[in-house]
Design an enzyme around this catalytic site. Structure first.
Site, PDB file in Angstrom:
ATOM      1  N   ASP A   1       0.875  -1.164   0.000  1.00 32.74           N
ATOM      2  CA  ASP A   1       0.000   0.000   0.000  1.00 32.74           C
ATOM      3  C   ASP A   1       0.923   1.228   0.000  1.00 32.74           C
ATOM      4  O   ASP A   1       2.122   1.102   0.296  1.00 32.74           O
ATOM      5  CB  ASP A   1      -0.869  -0.037   1.262  1.00 32.74           C
ATOM      6  CG  ASP A   1      -1.694   1.217   1.436  1.00 32.74           C
ATOM      7  OD1 ASP A   1      -2.333   1.635   0.467  1.00 32.74           O
ATOM      8  OD2 ASP A   1      -1.684   1.786   2.557  1.00 32.74           O
ATOM      9  N   LEU A   2       0.404   2.386  -0.347  1.00 29.07           N
ATOM     10  CA  LEU A   2       1.264   3.579  -0.401  1.00 29.07           C
ATOM     11  C   LEU A   2       1.112   4.458   0.850  1.00 29.07           C
ATOM     12  O   LEU A   2       2.030   4.557   1.668  1.00 29.07           O
ATOM     13  CB  LEU A   2       0.920   4.402  -1.655  1.00 29.07           C
ATOM     14  CG  LEU A   2       1.649   5.734  -1.786  1.00 29.07           C
ATOM     15  CD1 LEU A   2       3.143   5.519  -2.024  1.00 29.07           C
ATOM     16  CD2 LEU A   2       1.057   6.551  -2.941  1.00 29.07           C
ATOM     17  N   ASP A   3      -0.073   5.063   0.982  1.00 29.95           N
ATOM     18  CA  ASP A   3      -0.304   6.028   2.067  1.00 29.95           C
ATOM     19  C   ASP A   3      -0.271   5.326   3.418  1.00 29.95           C
ATOM     20  O   ASP A   3      -1.078   4.432   3.677  1.00 29.95           O
ATOM     21  CB  ASP A   3      -1.680   6.698   1.878  1.00 29.95           C
ATOM     22  CG  ASP A   3      -1.751   7.516   0.601  1.00 29.95           C
ATOM     23  OD1 ASP A   3      -0.813   8.274   0.334  1.00 29.95           O
ATOM     24  OD2 ASP A   3      -2.753   7.396  -0.129  1.00 29.95           O
TER      25      ASP A   3
ATOM     26  N   THR B   1       1.647   9.957   4.143  1.00 29.88           N
ATOM     27  CA  THR B   1       0.730  10.951   3.573  1.00 29.88           C
ATOM     28  C   THR B   1      -0.600  10.974   4.312  1.00 29.88           C
ATOM     29  O   THR B   1      -1.394  11.893   4.099  1.00 29.88           O
ATOM     30  CB  THR B   1       0.482  10.645   2.087  1.00 29.88           C
ATOM     31  OG1 THR B   1       0.464   9.238   1.957  1.00 29.88           O
ATOM     32  CG2 THR B   1       1.546  11.239   1.204  1.00 29.88           C
TER      33      THR B   1
ATOM     34  N   LYS C   1      -9.008   5.893   6.117  1.00 28.03           N
ATOM     35  CA  LYS C   1      -7.760   5.273   5.653  1.00 28.03           C
ATOM     36  C   LYS C   1      -8.054   4.139   4.671  1.00 28.03           C
ATOM     37  O   LYS C   1      -8.874   3.269   4.958  1.00 28.03           O
ATOM     38  CB  LYS C   1      -6.949   4.758   6.843  1.00 28.03           C
ATOM     39  CG  LYS C   1      -6.270   5.880   7.600  1.00 28.03           C
ATOM     40  CD  LYS C   1      -5.267   5.348   8.593  1.00 28.03           C
ATOM     41  CE  LYS C   1      -4.604   6.503   9.327  1.00 28.03           C
ATOM     42  NZ  LYS C   1      -3.817   6.026  10.475  1.00 28.03           N
ATOM     43  N   GLY C   2      -7.395   4.177   3.541  1.00 27.31           N
ATOM     44  CA  GLY C   2      -7.552   3.119   2.543  1.00 27.31           C
ATOM     45  C   GLY C   2      -8.794   3.274   1.679  1.00 27.31           C
ATOM     46  O   GLY C   2      -9.000   2.531   0.725  1.00 27.31           O
TER      47      GLY C   2
ATOM     48  N   ARG D   1     -11.245   8.535  -2.558  1.00 23.19           N
ATOM     49  CA  ARG D   1     -11.504   9.959  -2.303  1.00 23.19           C
ATOM     50  C   ARG D   1     -13.006  10.252  -2.222  1.00 23.19           C
ATOM     51  O   ARG D   1     -13.478  10.920  -1.290  1.00 23.19           O
ATOM     52  CB  ARG D   1     -10.876  10.790  -3.432  1.00 23.19           C
ATOM     53  CG  ARG D   1     -10.736  12.253  -3.099  1.00 23.19           C
ATOM     54  CD  ARG D   1     -10.157  13.020  -4.283  1.00 23.19           C
ATOM     55  NE  ARG D   1      -8.937  12.406  -4.791  1.00 23.19           N
ATOM     56  CZ  ARG D   1      -8.362  12.725  -5.951  1.00 23.19           C
ATOM     57  NH1 ARG D   1      -8.916  13.640  -6.720  1.00 23.19           N
ATOM     58  NH2 ARG D   1      -7.258  12.131  -6.358  1.00 23.19           N
TER      59      ARG D   1
ATOM     60  N   SER E   1      -2.546   0.647  -4.402  1.00 22.48           N
ATOM     61  CA  SER E   1      -3.026   1.808  -3.636  1.00 22.48           C
ATOM     62  C   SER E   1      -4.366   2.305  -4.160  1.00 22.48           C
ATOM     63  O   SER E   1      -4.643   2.222  -5.353  1.00 22.48           O
ATOM     64  CB  SER E   1      -1.991   2.933  -3.756  1.00 22.48           C
ATOM     65  OG  SER E   1      -2.534   4.150  -3.305  1.00 22.48           O
ATOM     66  N   ALA E   2      -5.164   2.871  -3.251  1.00 22.21           N
ATOM     67  CA  ALA E   2      -6.441   3.468  -3.649  1.00 22.21           C
ATOM     68  C   ALA E   2      -6.250   4.875  -4.219  1.00 22.21           C
ATOM     69  O   ALA E   2      -7.173   5.460  -4.780  1.00 22.21           O
ATOM     70  CB  ALA E   2      -7.361   3.543  -2.440  1.00 22.21           C
TER      71      ALA E   2
ATOM     72  N   LYS F   1     -11.073  -0.811  -2.038  1.00 21.15           N
ATOM     73  CA  LYS F   1     -10.847  -1.685  -0.888  1.00 21.15           C
ATOM     74  C   LYS F   1     -12.021  -1.479   0.080  1.00 21.15           C
ATOM     75  O   LYS F   1     -12.462  -0.346   0.213  1.00 21.15           O
ATOM     76  CB  LYS F   1      -9.541  -1.302  -0.164  1.00 21.15           C
ATOM     77  CG  LYS F   1      -8.280  -1.420  -1.028  1.00 21.15           C
ATOM     78  CD  LYS F   1      -7.081  -0.801  -0.307  1.00 21.15           C
ATOM     79  CE  LYS F   1      -5.857  -0.757  -1.205  1.00 21.15           C
ATOM     80  NZ  LYS F   1      -4.695  -0.104  -0.591  1.00 21.15           N
TER      81      LYS F   1
ATOM     82  N   GLU G   1      -0.092  -3.294   4.570  1.00 23.27           N
ATOM     83  CA  GLU G   1      -1.212  -2.344   4.633  1.00 23.27           C
ATOM     84  C   GLU G   1      -1.302  -1.667   5.993  1.00 23.27           C
ATOM     85  O   GLU G   1      -0.972  -2.275   7.003  1.00 23.27           O
ATOM     86  CB  GLU G   1      -2.522  -3.126   4.455  1.00 23.27           C
ATOM     87  CG  GLU G   1      -3.166  -3.015   3.110  1.00 23.27           C
ATOM     88  CD  GLU G   1      -3.707  -1.637   2.785  1.00 23.27           C
ATOM     89  OE1 GLU G   1      -3.807  -0.784   3.685  1.00 23.27           O
ATOM     90  OE2 GLU G   1      -4.036  -1.408   1.617  1.00 23.27           O
ATOM     91  N   ASP G   2      -1.791  -0.424   6.020  1.00 24.39           N
ATOM     92  CA  ASP G   2      -2.005   0.237   7.316  1.00 24.39           C
ATOM     93  C   ASP G   2      -3.486   0.456   7.607  1.00 24.39           C
ATOM     94  O   ASP G   2      -3.824   0.984   8.663  1.00 24.39           O
ATOM     95  CB  ASP G   2      -1.286   1.591   7.362  1.00 24.39           C
ATOM     96  CG  ASP G   2      -1.965   2.610   6.476  1.00 24.39           C
ATOM     97  OD1 ASP G   2      -2.342   2.254   5.339  1.00 24.39           O
ATOM     98  OD2 ASP G   2      -2.143   3.758   6.910  1.00 24.39           O
TER      99      ASP G   2
HETATM  100  C1  BG6 Z   1      -5.639   5.888   0.153  1.00 21.63           C
HETATM  101  C2  BG6 Z   1      -5.688   6.692   1.431  1.00 21.63           C
HETATM  102  O1  BG6 Z   1      -4.359   5.357  -0.014  1.00 21.63           O
HETATM  103  O2  BG6 Z   1      -5.945   6.724  -0.960  1.00 21.63           O
HETATM  104  C3  BG6 Z   1      -7.025   7.382   1.579  1.00 21.63           C
HETATM  105  O3  BG6 Z   1      -5.461   5.833   2.534  1.00 21.63           O
HETATM  106  C4  BG6 Z   1      -7.309   8.221   0.333  1.00 21.63           C
HETATM  107  O4  BG6 Z   1      -7.025   8.172   2.729  1.00 21.63           O
HETATM  108  C5  BG6 Z   1      -7.231   7.336  -0.906  1.00 21.63           C
HETATM  109  O5  BG6 Z   1      -8.591   8.811   0.424  1.00 21.63           O
HETATM  110  C6  BG6 Z   1      -7.461   8.132  -2.190  1.00 21.63           C
HETATM  111  O6  BG6 Z   1      -6.401   9.011  -2.366  1.00 21.63           O
HETATM  112  P1  BG6 Z   1      -6.351  10.172  -3.443  1.00 21.63           P
HETATM  113  O7  BG6 Z   1      -4.886  10.564  -3.427  1.00 21.63           O
HETATM  114  O8  BG6 Z   1      -6.753   9.581  -4.749  1.00 21.63           O
HETATM  115  O9  BG6 Z   1      -7.247  11.241  -2.988  1.00 21.63           O
HETATM  116 MG    MG Z   2      -2.751   3.176   3.552  1.00 23.06          MG
END
Ligand code: BG6
Ligand code: MG
Length: 218
Positions: free
Chosen positions: A9-11, A17, A45-46, A49, A114-115, A145, A169-170
């Site tokens: 996962d990224l964030d 972030t 989280k995860g 948007r 990542s989402a 997710k 994953e977090d």
């Molecule tokens: C996920 C985050 O990785 O991405 C969420 O954990 C975030 O908090 C989601 O809403 C979407 O991100 P972005 O950058 O497309 O707004």
């Molecule tokens: Mg995450």
């Protein structure tokens, strides 16, 4: 030894972030005249948007038209990108560089799952864009997710069966997505929140080479 692959996962796993997402959502909530706590932020989280905004508006008990929601999504992302644009490699979380270097040395492939629609930009900002065999992000999926779609696409790109994929994953939604994909799930964070994970670590410092070796050999 080379049977398993990793999906990150990224964030909140590669970079912190999550704190920038929180700031931008909190500011938006404050402008709409309600407060938004760190605890409530766990629910975002995860989560995509669009879904994040729906959850936020539910918390504030606010009803808006589609047009107004679009404007808020744009506004939130604009503020979020101001933070992202200032990011450097210093913001890669502890242990991640060492782990990626180890995986490279051992020829173990890894992908991003990542989402976030901002994932490619963030990876470029911190200098990791070219390291991943595959990048699957919010632009590639139709189901967020905890649906396993993002991780199943990553497994396909890595040419591996789901059971041979280790997901880091977090977020609760991310652990559920990994479990739904029948992958090995590693949760980074609060064990009360991530209790469904196969393994739980307090933070990325604990994502050591020793730990990775044990996972790979399992
Ligand atoms: C996920 C985050 O990785 O991405 C969420 O954990 C975030 O908090 C989601 O809403 C979407 O991100 P972005 O950058 O497309 O707004
Ligand atoms: Mg995450």
């Amino acid at each position: 030894m080379d049977k398993k692959v990793f999906i990150f996962d990224l964030d909140g796993v590669i970079v912190d972030t999550a704190k920038y997402h929180y700031l931008a959502w909190k500011n938006l909530a404050n402008e709409l005249s309600f407060d938004f706590s760190k605890n409530q932020n766990e629910q975002l989280k995860g989560v995509s948007r669009v879904r994040s905004l729906e959850i936020l508006l539910d918390i504030g008990k606010i009803n808006l038209s589609e047009d107004q929601k679009q404007k808020l999504l744009t506004k939130k992302n604009k503020e979020y990108l101001e933070y992202v644009n200032r990011m450097t490699a210093d913001e890669i979380l502890p242990g991640i560089n060492e782990l990626l270097n180890f995986l490279d040395q051992k020829n173990i492939k890894y992908a991003l799952g990542s989402a976030s629609k901002n994932a490619p930009l963030i990876l470029k900002k911190v200098g990791l864009f070219n390291r991943f065999t595959a990048i699957v992000d919010g632009n590639d999926v139709s189901k967020a997710k905890p649906d396993p779609e993002v991780f199943l696409i990553a497994a396909k790109k890595l040419k591996k069966d789901p059971v041979d994929c280790i997901v880091i994953e977090d977020a609760l939604a991310g652990i559920q997505a990994a479990n739904n994909a029948k992958m090995i799930s590693v949760g980074i964070g609060d064990e009360n929140i991530l209790k469904d994970a196969d393994f739980i670590l307090n933070n990325t410092n604990e994502l050591t080479i020793d730990f990775a070796e044990k996972l790979i050999e399992k």
